[in-house]
Design a protein around this motif. Structure first.
Motif, PDB file in Angstrom:
ATOM      1  N   PRO A  38       4.080  -2.849   3.353  1.00  0.00           N
ATOM      2  CA  PRO A  38       3.018  -3.866   3.473  1.00  0.00           C
ATOM      3  C   PRO A  38       1.831  -3.298   4.240  1.00  0.00           C
ATOM      4  CG  PRO A  38       5.154  -4.770   4.129  1.00  0.00           C
ATOM      5  CD  PRO A  38       5.332  -3.298   3.967  1.00  0.00           C
ATOM      6  N   ALA A  39       0.647  -3.780   3.933  1.00  0.00           N
ATOM      7  CA  ALA A  39      -0.565  -3.292   4.591  1.00  0.00           C
ATOM      8  C   ALA A  39      -0.494  -3.474   6.106  1.00  0.00           C
ATOM      9  CB  ALA A  39      -1.789  -4.002   4.027  1.00  0.00           C
ATOM     10  N   SER A  40       0.085  -4.571   6.574  1.00  0.00           N
ATOM     11  CA  SER A  40       0.202  -4.799   8.017  1.00  0.00           C
ATOM     12  C   SER A  40       1.047  -3.735   8.689  1.00  0.00           C
ATOM     13  CB  SER A  40       0.786  -6.183   8.305  1.00  0.00           C
ATOM     14  OG  SER A  40      -0.163  -7.177   8.010  1.00  0.00           O
ATOM     15  N   ALA A  41       2.128  -3.316   8.035  1.00  0.00           N
ATOM     16  CA  ALA A  41       2.981  -2.264   8.606  1.00  0.00           C
ATOM     17  C   ALA A  41       2.218  -0.946   8.664  1.00  0.00           C
ATOM     18  CB  ALA A  41       4.258  -2.114   7.783  1.00  0.00           C
ATOM     19  N   TYR A  42       1.440  -0.663   7.639  1.00  0.00           N
ATOM     20  CA  TYR A  42       0.637   0.567   7.626  1.00  0.00           C
ATOM     21  C   TYR A  42      -0.387   0.542   8.764  1.00  0.00           C
ATOM     22  CZ  TYR A  42      -1.651   4.656   5.749  1.00  0.00           C
ATOM     23  OH  TYR A  42      -2.159   5.926   5.604  1.00  0.00           O
ATOM     24  N   GLY A  43      -1.024  -0.602   8.973  1.00  0.00           N
ATOM     25  CA  GLY A  43      -1.989  -0.733  10.059  1.00  0.00           C
ATOM     26  C   GLY A  43      -1.339  -0.554  11.420  1.00  0.00           C
ATOM     27  N   ARG A  44      -0.133  -1.118  11.594  1.00  0.00           N
ATOM     28  CA  ARG A  44       0.573  -0.954  12.872  1.00  0.00           C
ATOM     29  C   ARG A  44       0.920   0.509  13.117  1.00  0.00           C
ATOM     30  NH1 ARG A  44       2.902  -5.804  11.157  1.00  0.00           N
ATOM     31  NH2 ARG A  44       4.720  -4.711  10.332  1.00  0.00           N
TER      32      ARG A  44
ATOM     33  N   VAL B  81       0.861  -1.172   0.000  1.00  0.00           N
ATOM     34  CA  VAL B  81       0.000   0.000   0.000  1.00  0.00           C
ATOM     35  C   VAL B  81       0.905   1.232   0.000  1.00  0.00           C
ATOM     36  CG1 VAL B  81      -1.904  -1.150   1.194  1.00  0.00           C
ATOM     37  CG2 VAL B  81      -0.173   0.054   2.528  1.00  0.00           C
ATOM     38  N   CYS B  82       0.364   2.347  -0.427  1.00  0.00           N
ATOM     39  CA  CYS B  82       1.122   3.601  -0.428  1.00  0.00           C
ATOM     40  C   CYS B  82       1.258   4.100   1.003  1.00  0.00           C
ATOM     41  CB  CYS B  82       0.421   4.641  -1.291  1.00  0.00           C
ATOM     42  SG  CYS B  82       0.369   4.149  -3.020  1.00  0.00           S
ATOM     43  N   LYS B  83       2.478   4.510   1.371  1.00  0.00           N
ATOM     44  CA  LYS B  83       2.737   4.946   2.744  1.00  0.00           C
ATOM     45  C   LYS B  83       1.978   6.203   3.126  1.00  0.00           C
ATOM     46  CE  LYS B  83       7.191   3.201   4.200  1.00  0.00           C
ATOM     47  NZ  LYS B  83       8.537   3.571   4.628  1.00  0.00           N
ATOM     48  N   ASN B  84       1.708   7.078   2.167  1.00  0.00           N
ATOM     49  CA  ASN B  84       1.097   8.349   2.547  1.00  0.00           C
ATOM     50  C   ASN B  84      -0.406   8.269   2.779  1.00  0.00           C
ATOM     51  OD1 ASN B  84       0.575   8.035  -0.178  1.00  0.00           O
ATOM     52  ND2 ASN B  84       0.533  10.218  -0.563  1.00  0.00           N
TER      53      ASN B  84
END
Length: 169
Positions: free
Chosen positions: A68-74, A45-48
């Motif tokens: 990764p989407a999981s990192a964005y969610g965290r 996913v895009c970080k911004n």
């Protein structure tokens, strides 16, 4: 201090943390973090903004960075827990000072850390989905975790699908 006073003090602080939690969820947390804090998956996913990469493959520079989407969610749940935890800790200090309790900084920080860790784990939704599945209430959890289809394909909620193929449709 007697054991009874310590128990009353503990209950008062628990009530402050609990009461301020709702305030933090409603007014401190921004709506984007609320929508993306339970994102999971290995798809990029895009970080911004958390949108799936395949929606806009031509992003460049800062907008082109992915995770990764999981990192964005965290990250989203981390921002939320930090904001709520700060408000809860400030409220606990204000209440203890106002009523004349002298609670050590170590005790306040330990309580805030325990609350923040539990809050972060629960807001990621994993235990909330794992527990009913293992105690035989999976149907209820599925009802609670389903939501209507997003109005826009660019919605970050669509990226939270654990299946990358679902996120891309």
């Amino acid at each position: 201090m007697t054991d009874r006073l310590r128990a009353i003090e503990g209950l008062a602080l628990a009530a402050v943390f609990d009461g301020v939690h709702s305030f933090g969820d409603q007014f401190v947390q921004n709506s984007h973090d609320a929508a993306t804090k339970d994102m999971h998956g290995t798809h990029l996913v895009c970080k911004n903004d958390g949108s799936p990469v395949d929606e806009s493959p031509w992003r460049h520079g800062k907008e082109g960075r992915t995770c990764p989407a999981s990192a964005y969610g965290r990250r989203s749940v981390g921002r939320h827990v930090a904001g709520c935890g700060t408000v809860q800790l400030a409220s606990a200090i204000a209440v203890t000072r106002t009523v004349g309790y002298r609670v050590s900084a170590a005790a306040l920080l330990t309580g805030a850390a325990i609350d923040a860790i539990a809050h972060g784990i629960l807001d990621r939704r994993d235990p909330l989905l794992w527990l009913p599945e293992h105690v035989g209430s999976k149907g209820f959890a599925e009802l609670q975790s389903t939501s209507p289809a997003p109005a826009s394909d660019a919605s970050p909620a669509k990226a939270s699908s654990p299946n990358p193929d679902e996120a891309a449709t």
